[in-house]
Design an enzyme around this catalytic site. Sequence first.
Site, mmCIF file in Angstrom:
data_model
loop_
_atom_site.group_PDB
_atom_site.id
_atom_site.type_symbol
_atom_site.label_atom_id
_atom_site.label_comp_id
_atom_site.label_asym_id
_atom_site.label_seq_id
_atom_site.Cartn_x
_atom_site.Cartn_y
_atom_site.Cartn_z
ATOM 1 N N ASP A 1 38.304 43.353 48.558
ATOM 2 C CA ASP A 1 38.416 44.811 48.647
ATOM 3 C C ASP A 1 37.233 45.443 49.374
ATOM 4 O O ASP A 1 36.212 45.785 48.766
ATOM 5 C CB ASP A 1 38.549 45.379 47.235
ATOM 6 N N ARG B 1 45.867 46.990 44.810
ATOM 7 C CA ARG B 1 44.818 46.963 43.780
ATOM 8 C C ARG B 1 45.252 46.063 42.625
ATOM 9 O O ARG B 1 45.687 46.530 41.571
ATOM 10 C CB ARG B 1 44.521 48.376 43.310
ATOM 11 N N SER C 1 36.109 49.030 48.158
ATOM 12 C CA SER C 1 35.225 49.084 46.995
ATOM 13 C C SER C 1 33.794 48.711 47.360
ATOM 14 O O SER C 1 32.841 49.400 46.984
ATOM 15 C CB SER C 1 35.744 48.155 45.892
ATOM 16 N N GLN D 1 40.528 41.644 44.295
ATOM 17 C CA GLN D 1 39.257 42.334 44.068
ATOM 18 C C GLN D 1 38.134 41.821 44.958
ATOM 19 O O GLN D 1 37.314 42.597 45.443
ATOM 20 C CB GLN D 1 38.867 42.216 42.592
ATOM 21 N N TYR E 1 45.028 55.038 42.608
ATOM 22 C CA TYR E 1 44.429 56.090 43.424
ATOM 23 C C TYR E 1 44.794 57.461 42.864
ATOM 24 O O TYR E 1 45.798 57.631 42.170
ATOM 25 C CB TYR E 1 44.924 55.999 44.874
#
Length: 375
Positions: free
Chosen positions: A130, A122, A133, A127, A228
């Site tokens: 991902d 992360r 997500s 990003q 997390y």
Amino acid sequence: MKLAIPKESADGEFRVAASPETVKKLTQAGISVVVQANAGISSDISDEQFLSAGAELAADFQTAVSQADLILKIQPPSSEEIKLLPKGCCLVCLMNARTDPATLKAVAKAEITCFAMELLPRISRAQNMDVLSSQSNLAGYKAVIDAVNAYKRAVPMMMTAAGMISPAQVLVLGAGVAGLQAIATAKRLGAVVTAFDVRPAVKEQVESLGAKFLEIEQIEQTETTGGYAKELDEQSKKNQEKALAAVLPKMDMVITTALIPGKKAPVLITQDMLKSMKEGSVVFDLAAEQGGNCYGTSYGKTKTLYGVTILGQSNAASRLSASASPLFAKNLYNFIVPLIDKESVQLKINFDDEIYKMSCVAKDGKVLLKENADV
């Protein structure tokens, strides 16, 4: 270089690992893309769209992956599919690496270099890669829609000449990507929303969406370095149970999203809590695949206990496949572009790069999962 996009074979999987947009970009870069026939049909992507983007079509899985240097999938390959993968190829997909060691060992034994998309670090550079997500965002939305469909009352407040209908009370447990989208969706539908997360840092995000944050005293530090949630200590669990037991009898719908990477999902709604809930209330358990956050959850099924409908449907994002596939495909495209040398158009993987070091779970016939940092 040859890149293969097989049709997903897992039950309930309707997504595809490529879109016409990503195929076009790959072929323009000089990559030969082969798509298995009907791979995108469940995502409203026709074979003709892939052909127009520059792909070739293959009649079956074996033909599609034959001689492939790089294979993109959504779900892990089945045992039969692993036998058909070319030795030395590179596989990128969701591997469930921490919960399905048998498949991971089989992939490693077949001498396949494998990247597990669920293990991406992360960090800001990752990003746009991902998949957790992008897919969790859709799953949170779908969970609310399905819960509302099972709920036998109106959601928003309504004033009529015959009387008033009170707004539905919705509780969202877990304010990660899925939970935040569930909050936003429930608010748009007119519900009064309360949310809880073991990470106090998300309180501001919850309140920015118009929901009330359920605060619990004496909760330990519950966030890993990767962002997390982690398992609570015993005293924190007792405090959490006490707070949830007080609020659940007031709720009409509950969306649970709490997961701990690599472990069984924590049970947040106990049997006694379930008994205390309203007749006709609904629980959508997004953690069903990992055992569930609610007592009595059955993975992939809907059941009623003590008058409460419990939805344990699997793979919520896949049931929005026409939206989910292009997002997943773009995540994969962003992941593989740095793996390909622009001049030679061949794989050139930098295993010193944090992204690829942490997500590589099999290489040179060995399982590398233990070498990865705790996510």
